[in-house]
Enzyme design. Structure first.
Site, PDB file in Angstrom:
ATOM      1  N   HIS A   1      51.535 -41.942 -18.717  1.00  0.00           N
ATOM      2  CA  HIS A   1      50.145 -41.777 -19.179  1.00  0.00           C
ATOM      3  C   HIS A   1      49.798 -40.293 -19.063  1.00  0.00           C
ATOM      4  CE1 HIS A   1      49.778 -46.103 -18.446  1.00  0.00           C
ATOM      5  NE2 HIS A   1      48.593 -46.092 -19.024  1.00  0.00           N
TER       6      HIS A   1
ATOM      7  N   GLU B   1      45.281 -38.311 -21.704  1.00  0.00           N
ATOM      8  CA  GLU B   1      44.262 -39.348 -21.917  1.00  0.00           C
ATOM      9  C   GLU B   1      42.966 -38.852 -21.261  1.00  0.00           C
ATOM     10  OE1 GLU B   1      44.853 -42.870 -19.576  1.00  0.00           O
ATOM     11  OE2 GLU B   1      43.562 -44.116 -20.836  1.00  0.00           O
TER      12      GLU B   1
ATOM     13  N   HIS C   1      49.189 -53.546 -20.084  1.00  0.00           N
ATOM     14  CA  HIS C   1      49.272 -53.731 -18.624  1.00  0.00           C
ATOM     15  C   HIS C   1      49.051 -55.196 -18.274  1.00  0.00           C
ATOM     16  CE1 HIS C   1      48.886 -49.356 -17.542  1.00  0.00           C
ATOM     17  NE2 HIS C   1      48.323 -49.315 -18.744  1.00  0.00           N
TER      18      HIS C   1
HETATM   19  N1  HPA Z   1      45.177 -45.121 -18.010  1.00  0.00           N
HETATM   20  C1  HPA Z   1      45.664 -45.024 -16.766  1.00  0.00           C
HETATM   21  N2  HPA Z   1      45.924 -46.084 -16.025  1.00  0.00           N
HETATM   22  C2  HPA Z   1      45.686 -47.276 -16.536  1.00  0.00           C
HETATM   23  C3  HPA Z   1      45.175 -47.435 -17.823  1.00  0.00           C
HETATM   24  C4  HPA Z   1      44.910 -46.303 -18.590  1.00  0.00           C
HETATM   25  O1  HPA Z   1      44.457 -46.354 -19.749  1.00  0.00           O
HETATM   26  N3  HPA Z   1      45.061 -48.764 -18.045  1.00  0.00           N
HETATM   27  C5  HPA Z   1      45.500 -49.373 -16.929  1.00  0.00           C
HETATM   28  N4  HPA Z   1      45.875 -48.487 -16.020  1.00  0.00           N
HETATM   29 ZN    ZN Z   2      47.645 -47.747 -19.982  1.00  0.00          ZN
END
Ligand code: HPA
Ligand code: ZN
Length: 346
Positions: free
Chosen positions: A207, A210, A23
């Site tokens: 994403h 996670e 990012h």
């Molecule tokens: N997860 C979700 N959003 C994010 C992350 C992440 O690991 N890193 C930066 N934005």
């Molecule tokens: Zn990320």
């Protein structure tokens, strides 16, 4: 760091690297933040240590996704001028090139970059894309951009981002990503936006799995059209979805240190990287937010091999797998794969 650890890191630095998940907002240098703060009168602590507390994970703080995401509240203050955005983008690419990253897919959050000064979205895209193109040339690295939208933002804003992203495909903007707080916000409002983005030719990474359950990985694949999964480590909680992901050859953008620091796993050694590999998942290794985590991709390769016991040959296969999962057109992807193969001496 001991001499031995430094020597080992040098070995990983020498490897040609492919980064699929980084990012822009998580790559700012501390010195640059201080400079921009001075230039624009942003009130932040003037000493590096106190600033570090606000924008980087500290060993003594609780490793949770709330603390991890809270760093972005400060990091987003610095997008105050086209010059600041240019400098941040250029330095992110310089840092990747210095770490011997040969191919970088850098993602940025246009809404976050536009917010401080209410910049029009298409200007933000223009500045990032122009700076990235110039820096890629200057530092001899291939760079492509991905536009991220956050789950807590409205779908109307996400639609605007998708529109501008679609218009910029000829300029290196190749994909869209859904990021942000997966634990508390659903993906469903974004089904339509990602469908349109796909139809416009953009590639999709999401994403998922996670801070949310394995079912989110299935949803990302089936409802959002994901071709790659950001993180996805919790996919292992469901056998059926793990098999589904393996059969489709889904690439997982795994970020080990980020997972530890954001509370996905209770210790680095508890990271399920090896289980993912054992289950035949198409794993790639990435940094996520190198500045927040104070890491490089070389460091992540070192963690994988020296802390988690991944053999060097497997690491090389995973670098190649990342090249194969690049969001590049067929011909360019083939050239990247051949080059990486040659440089890895496969
Ligand atoms: N997860 C979700 N959003 C994010 C992350 C992440 O690991 N890193 C930066 N934005
Ligand atoms: Zn990320």
């Amino acid at each position: 760091m001991s001499d031995r650890a430094t020597a080992r890191l040098t070995n990983y630095r020498a490897l040609p690297k492919v980064e699929l998940h980084r990012h822009l907002e998580g790559t700012l240098r501390l010195d640059t933040m201080l400079d921009i703060a001075r230039q624009h009168g942003i009130t932040i602590p003037e000493d590096v240590l106190r600033l570090s507390n606000l924008v980087q994970m500290q060993e003594e703080e609780k490793y949770s996704f709330q603390n991890f995401l809270s760093k972005f509240n400060t990091l987003r203050l610095f997008y105050r001028s086209p010059e600041a955005i240019h400098r941040i983008t250029r330095e992110a690419i310089e840092d990747a090139a210095k770490d011997n990253v040969r191919y970088l897919e850098l993602r940025f959050t246009p809404v976050a970059l536009s917010r401080a000064e209410r910049f029009p979205l298409h200007d933000v895209f223009d500045w990032v894309l122009t700076s990235a193109r110039d820096a890629a040339k200057e530092f001899g690295i291939i760079v492509r951009l991905i536009a991220s939208v956050n789950r807590h933002e409205s779908k109307e804003l996400a639609e605007q981002v998708a529109w501008v992203a679609a218009e910029n495909q000829e300029r290196g903007l190749i994909g869209m990503d859904l990021a942000g707080n997966e634990a508390e916000f659903k993906s469903e409002p974004f089904y339509g936006v990602f469908k349109e983005a796909r139809q416009a030719g953009l590639r999709i990474t999401i994403h998922a799995g996670e801070w949310g359950p394995a079912a989110n990985v299935k949803e990302a694949i089936e409802e959002l059209g994901a071709e790659r999964i950001g993180h996805g480590v919790r996919v292992l909680e469901d056998d059926y979805i793990t098999r589904l992901a393996r059969e489709r050859g889904m690439a997982f953008e795994v970020c080990v240190t980020s997972n530890f620091q954001s509370g996905v796993v209770p210790a680095l050694e508890a990271h399920p990287l090896n289980q993912m590999l054992d289950r035949g998942l198409n794993v790639t290794l990435n940094t996520d937010d190198p500045s927040i985590s104070r890491i490089t991709l070389s460091h992540e390769y070192h963690v994988a091999c020296d802390d988690l016991g991944v053999p060097m040959n497997t690491l090389k296969e995973r670098i190649l797998a990342a090249a194969q999962a690049a969001f590049l057109p067929e011909k360019e992807r083939g050239e990247l794969v051949s080059q990486v193969k040659k440089d890895l001496k496969f």
